[in-house]
Scaffold this active site. Sequence first.
Site, PDB file in Angstrom:
ATOM      1  N   ARG A 104       0.169  -1.423  -0.046  1.00 41.72           N
ATOM      2  CA  ARG A 104      -0.282  -0.267  -0.067  1.00 41.72           C
ATOM      3  C   ARG A 104       0.933   1.441  -0.029  1.00 41.72           C
ATOM      4  O   ARG A 104       1.833   1.408   1.333  1.00 41.72           O
ATOM      5  CB  ARG A 104      -0.790  -0.269   1.130  1.00 41.72           C
ATOM      6  CG  ARG A 104      -1.850   1.211   1.112  1.00 41.72           C
ATOM      7  CD  ARG A 104      -2.535   1.224   3.081  1.00 41.72           C
ATOM      8  NE  ARG A 104      -3.870   0.570   1.328  1.00 41.72           N
ATOM      9  CZ  ARG A 104      -5.063   0.564   2.715  1.00 41.72           C
ATOM     10  NH1 ARG A 104      -5.048   1.735   3.659  1.00 41.72           N
ATOM     11  NH2 ARG A 104      -6.315   0.054   1.976  1.00 41.72           N
ATOM     12  N   HIS A 131      -7.604   0.673  -6.707  1.00 46.40           N
ATOM     13  CA  HIS A 131      -7.727  -0.420  -4.999  1.00 46.40           C
ATOM     14  C   HIS A 131      -8.411  -1.336  -6.029  1.00 46.40           C
ATOM     15  O   HIS A 131      -9.861  -1.523  -5.575  1.00 46.40           O
ATOM     16  CB  HIS A 131      -7.809   0.280  -4.126  1.00 46.40           C
ATOM     17  CG  HIS A 131      -8.357  -0.112  -2.745  1.00 46.40           C
ATOM     18  ND1 HIS A 131      -8.002  -1.281  -2.472  1.00 46.40           N
ATOM     19  CD2 HIS A 131      -9.287   0.708  -1.711  1.00 46.40           C
ATOM     20  CE1 HIS A 131      -7.709  -1.111  -0.788  1.00 46.40           C
ATOM     21  NE2 HIS A 131      -8.590  -0.315  -0.326  1.00 46.40           N
ATOM     22  N   GLN A 134     -10.398  -3.791  -2.660  1.00 49.39           N
ATOM     23  CA  GLN A 134     -11.430  -3.372  -2.352  1.00 49.39           C
ATOM     24  C   GLN A 134     -13.096  -4.105  -3.586  1.00 49.39           C
ATOM     25  O   GLN A 134     -14.008  -4.257  -3.009  1.00 49.39           O
ATOM     26  CB  GLN A 134     -11.550  -1.704  -2.354  1.00 49.39           C
ATOM     27  CG  GLN A 134     -12.631  -1.379  -1.904  1.00 49.39           C
ATOM     28  CD  GLN A 134     -13.302  -2.033  -0.441  1.00 49.39           C
ATOM     29  OE1 GLN A 134     -11.951  -2.026   0.337  1.00 49.39           O
ATOM     30  NE2 GLN A 134     -14.304  -2.376  -0.282  1.00 49.39           N
ATOM     31  N   ASP A 219     -17.319   7.393  -1.862  1.00 51.50           N
ATOM     32  CA  ASP A 219     -15.850   7.623  -0.847  1.00 51.50           C
ATOM     33  C   ASP A 219     -15.965   8.800   0.163  1.00 51.50           C
ATOM     34  O   ASP A 219     -16.281   9.913  -0.726  1.00 51.50           O
ATOM     35  CB  ASP A 219     -14.933   7.229  -1.995  1.00 51.50           C
ATOM     36  CG  ASP A 219     -13.232   6.690  -1.214  1.00 51.50           C
ATOM     37  OD1 ASP A 219     -13.333   6.204   0.077  1.00 51.50           O
ATOM     38  OD2 ASP A 219     -12.135   6.564  -1.793  1.00 51.50           O
ATOM     39  N   CYS A 259     -16.610   1.804   0.691  1.00 60.46           N
ATOM     40  CA  CYS A 259     -15.773   0.734   0.946  1.00 60.46           C
ATOM     41  C   CYS A 259     -15.136   1.055   2.204  1.00 60.46           C
ATOM     42  O   CYS A 259     -13.494   0.387   2.585  1.00 60.46           O
ATOM     43  CB  CYS A 259     -13.956   1.561  -0.397  1.00 60.46           C
ATOM     44  SG  CYS A 259     -13.225   2.969   0.040  1.00 60.46           S
ATOM     45  N   ARG A 287     -14.028  -7.934   2.643  1.00 60.96           N
ATOM     46  CA  ARG A 287     -12.212  -8.032   1.938  1.00 60.96           C
ATOM     47  C   ARG A 287     -11.584  -9.424   2.349  1.00 60.96           C
ATOM     48  O   ARG A 287     -10.734  -9.836   1.822  1.00 60.96           O
ATOM     49  CB  ARG A 287     -11.595  -7.264   2.737  1.00 60.96           C
ATOM     50  CG  ARG A 287     -12.434  -5.443   1.962  1.00 60.96           C
ATOM     51  CD  ARG A 287     -11.974  -5.172   1.197  1.00 60.96           C
ATOM     52  NE  ARG A 287     -10.285  -4.762   0.698  1.00 60.96           N
ATOM     53  CZ  ARG A 287      -9.436  -4.594   1.197  1.00 60.96           C
ATOM     54  NH1 ARG A 287     -10.145  -3.022   1.936  1.00 60.96           N
ATOM     55  NH2 ARG A 287      -8.016  -4.282   1.050  1.00 60.96           N
TER      56      ARG A 287
END
Length: 300
Positions: A104, A131, A134, A219, A259, A287
């Site tokens: 990340r 991402h 996700q 988001d 998310c 996840r």
Amino acid sequence: MSSRHFLSLLDCSPGELRKLLLRAVDLKKLLKAGQSYTPLTRKTLAMVFDKSSTRTRVSFEAGMIQLGGQALFLSPRDTQFGRGEPIEDSARVLSRMVDAVMIRTYEHDKVETFAAHSSVPVINGLTDLYHPCQLLADMQTWLEHRGEIKGATVAWVGDGNNMCHSYINAARQFDFNLNIACPENYLPKTSVIKPAGDKVNLMTEAAAAVEHADLVVTDVWASMGQEKELDERQDAFRAFQVNESLLALASKDALFMHCLPAHRNEEVTDEVLNSPQSVVWDEAENRLHAQKALLEFLMA
Ligand code: CP
Ligand code: NVA
């Protein structure tokens, strides 16, 4: 280097992605039935985090343990990553010691450089550009609640950020229609939108994007690394809050996803997050299951 990597959804074919989701559903059932499944015994995943995380860290770590392996958490504060060792050298070294690496970080080209010099699979755990993990969880969540997403209409409301970019790739790979409503200075990148062709409609009004949508997604307005821009972003994004009156424009049985972490009553209201249409807790749980399917696909 011959390893498979997962840096974006475009690294898998639509058929492979579909199989991953079905496998995630199976692995979830297996876990809930209390059955142990340990195909990654003696395998190690290194996890490099240049940004904070709760879900990504815990789901990869718990996932590796459940699959019989181990996960190592590496932060820039106490490794040479934070002291400027060349990415190429870090990739060569880590991939001689572990069986896969999750990263990340900020710049997407860092994970690309790492992957180019890694002899083991590299997984993108979020960059400024994408991402993808996700999206595996989001697509699994849709599958469990509604079945096939092909042909559905998804509305993205808010920032044209890493999650929005991954939704654009998902529209291509899973064949759904994506309406995107962003303030004009916060549009997704043209280089990501263009290859999606008519799968994506860019709109300026949140209401137009959400009308008759089957899934509404948003988001945060300021992503990790953009904290200093929060004040100006709050002004620019005010008309893009997902609240009950906006969600009422979507189809009657539309789902809501985020998310997480959410800034409650900023990009989404408490009422929407807590409503029966919100599947954010399933999305967060998935996840774990979706990434276990990914780890098995890349490492077993
Ligand atoms: N959604 C997500 O990636 O959460 P974390 O930042 O907690 O990992
Ligand atoms: N867009 C957000 C997602 C967090 C999971 C960020 O990059 O901070």
